[in-house]
Write an enzyme that holds these catalytic residues in place. Structure first.
Site, PDB file in Angstrom:
ATOM      1  CB  CYS A  50      12.985   1.649  -6.195  1.00 47.01           C
ATOM      2  SG  CYS A  50      13.795   0.636  -4.951  1.00 47.01           S
ATOM      3  CB  CYS A  78      -0.923  -0.009   1.202  1.00 44.20           C
ATOM      4  SG  CYS A  78      -2.133  -1.341   1.122  1.00 44.20           S
TER       5      CYS A  78
END
Ligand code: ZN
Length: 398
Positions: free
Chosen positions: A357, A197
């Site tokens: 990332c 999430c």
């Protein structure tokens, strides 16, 4: 199939308690007997987050006698969009403390046991052994598999939920009565292979839908009411507003609960992927040969590039929504899924490609993929979180 109540009834209710729980006492399937069982119940909630929050509130309101809360985190402002036991004033506090206060505000007689820790193979059995059942709202796979494994060994129900974007899943795993978590999901996915999430987002109210199903199943288990979700996986799609029940079965060859399962193995071991473990171990000591650029070095290289003295591409392999939250100036986007699909790096023809990332998992995978294709790819360990911490604190963490 109806099952016997999990918990024997506690002492008689006081007059005040009979008033307080009147709407429960009126329920034919619950009644005075069920309320006394709830009062005697010991329920552990793993994770005081999106799923744990609604579950904790409803377990407290239902008069559960003892609630354990496991969480090693502190409240951050990004949590408040869905983690409704925490408020603005709780930012920076331990989640177990904030959750305990929220429970006390609703049910002062409930005993809250705070476990401010991340469960591991040693502590999981010690902690879980004190409880009648576990509600698992963990946000990471190692904890879910540990909890599933420990519940299977202890023979207690594992009420499990997960959410992602507008989707939810919920079930009750229970070795001996039906499938355990590993019967249906036998192996942990490789690190960072499944978006969380924190990467893909989640609608806060979907957490409430799934978390309240988890609390309902806990009440049913304790009181022996109705048919619990053993052998059924509920799949929720909030965009279509559907709930589908998918039958799930026990796997006789399950490495956790099957007849030939090794009871002496370390907890969580049977579900770990050999390749993921090996890759992780090698990556940690650098022996995979993946070249790395630290964030401070990256800052220097970017300044050199701006001055025309260096030439490379800074590739961001996160998702587009993450760039809206935070980005390193001068980077270009190519989500890791597109790297996997074989897409080429924008402007990458023949140039060195430095890959980042969020925290380093996806960039490591992308670097390996690109290097296998002959690209001179370098990894930024720690990702944009390290950049935010060590180079530019004005870039928000998330
Ligand atoms: Zn199993």
């Amino acid at each position: 199939m109806a099952r016997p109540p999990l918990v024997p009834p506690g002492p008689e209710l006081t007059a005040a308690e009979r008033t307080r729980f009147a709407r429960h006492l009126l329920l034919p399937d619950l009644g005075l007997d069920g309320q006394r069982r709830l009062r005697a119940a010991r329920v552990l909630v793993v994770g005081a987050g999106g799923l744990g929050s609604p579950a904790l509130l409803y377990l407290a309101a239902a008069g559960v006698g003892t609630i354990g809360v496991v969480d090693d985190d502190v409240v951050e402002s990004t949590n408040l969009q869905r983690q409704v036991v925490h408020g603005v004033d709780d930012v920076g506090r331990a989640k177990v403390d904030s959750a305990a206060d929220a429970v006390a505000a609703i049910s002062p007689d409930t005993v809250v046991v705070r476990h401010r820790e991340r469960l591991d193979a040693v502590t999981a059995m010690e902690v879980l052994a004190d409880y009648d059942l576990v509600l698992d709202g963990a946000d990471n796979f190692p904890t879910r598999y540990l909890v599933g494994d420990a519940c299977a060994r202890l023979g207690i129900p594992h009420v499990w939920g997960s959410v992602y974007r507008f989707d939810g899943q919920v079930s009750v795993w229970w070795a001996g009565e039906g499938p355990c978590y590993a019967c249906v999901f036998p192996q942990q996915p490789p690190p960072d292979a499944v978006p969380s999430c924190a990467v893909g987002g989640v609608l806060g109210a979907v957490c409430a839908s799934v978390g309240s199903v988890m609390a309902t199943e806990a009440v049913k288990l304790v009181t022996g009411s109705g048919e619990v979700l053993v052998g059924r996986l509920l799949v929720h799609d909030a965009l279509r507003q559907t709930w589908d029940a998918v039958p799930v079965r026990r796997d006789p060859g399950c490495a956790v609960c099957g007849a030939s399962a090794d009871a002496t193995r370390p907890l969580g071991w049977a579900t770990q992927r050999e390749d993921a473990c090996a890759a992780g171990d090698l990556a940690d000591d650098g022996s995979l040969g993946r070249p790395e650029v630290g964030v401070e070095e990256l800052a220097r290289l970017l300044a050199e590039r701006d001055a025309g003295r260096a030439d490379f591409v800074l590739l961001d392999v996160r998702e587009p929504g993450e760039r809206d939250v935070a980005a390193i100036p001068g980077s270009v986007l190519l989500p890791v899924g597109e790297v996997r699909a074989g897409a080429s790096v924008p402007g990458g023809d023949g140039r060195r490609v430095v890959v980042h990332c969020k925290a380093g998992g996806r960039s490591a995978e992308a670097v390996d993929l690109l290097r296998a294709r002959g690209v001179d790819a370098w990894d930024v360990p720690g990702g944009i979180l390290a950049w935010s911490r060590d180079v530019d604190p004005s870039v928000p963490g998330y």
